[in-house]
Design a protein around this motif. Structure first.
Motif: not given
Length: 131
Positions: A36-41, A50-54, A72-78
């Motif tokens: 619904k327009g909100k990022v989850f991954m 290759p990485i997965v950010v969640l 690890t902490p989110g890449y380029h995220m909070n």
């Protein structure tokens, strides 16, 4: 898990989730999954592997990072609310699938109830998915 295998498992899980949609809003090097327009991954190889950010609950995020060297902490995220899954031995397909579903549920829980495609309290329960 190897990088491609990691991303494939995450992608497969995300594609099965109700109202999940993939786009490239940040360019072709980022696969962004939204509900619904909100990022989850987010999937990318920008940092070299290759990485997965969640999205993750802050307490869960801390526990996951302490118990899995490949989280690890989110890449380029909070860094409080997002985690990065990296290729390695401490993450398996089952965990990847669980974390993708948890991320999705967290985002769905933040949507207005009328827009929630599933009940975030019951969806993805250990007995199987429920709507």
């Amino acid at each position: 898990m190897k990088g491609r295998e990691l991303q494939d498992a995450a992608r497969e899980e995300a594609e099965e989730l109700p109202a999940s949609a993939m786009s490239h809003p940040f360019g072709p090097e980022y696969e962004v999954f939204k509900v619904k327009g909100k990022v989850f991954m987010l999937l990318t190889e920008v940092p070299g592997d290759p990485i997965v950010v969640l999205k993750a609950d802050p307490e869960d995020s801390t526990a996951l990072r302490e118990s899995h060297e490949d989280i690890t902490p989110g890449y380029h995220m909070n860094k409080t609310h997002w985690i990065t899954l990296q290729p390695g031995e401490t993450v398996d397909k089952r965990l990847v699938r669980e974390l993708v579903t948890d991320s999705y549920r967290l985002v769905v829980a933040g949507l207005p109830q009328a827009e929630q495609p599933v009940d975030p309290e019951t969806f993805g329960a250990t007995t199987g998915r429920q709507g």
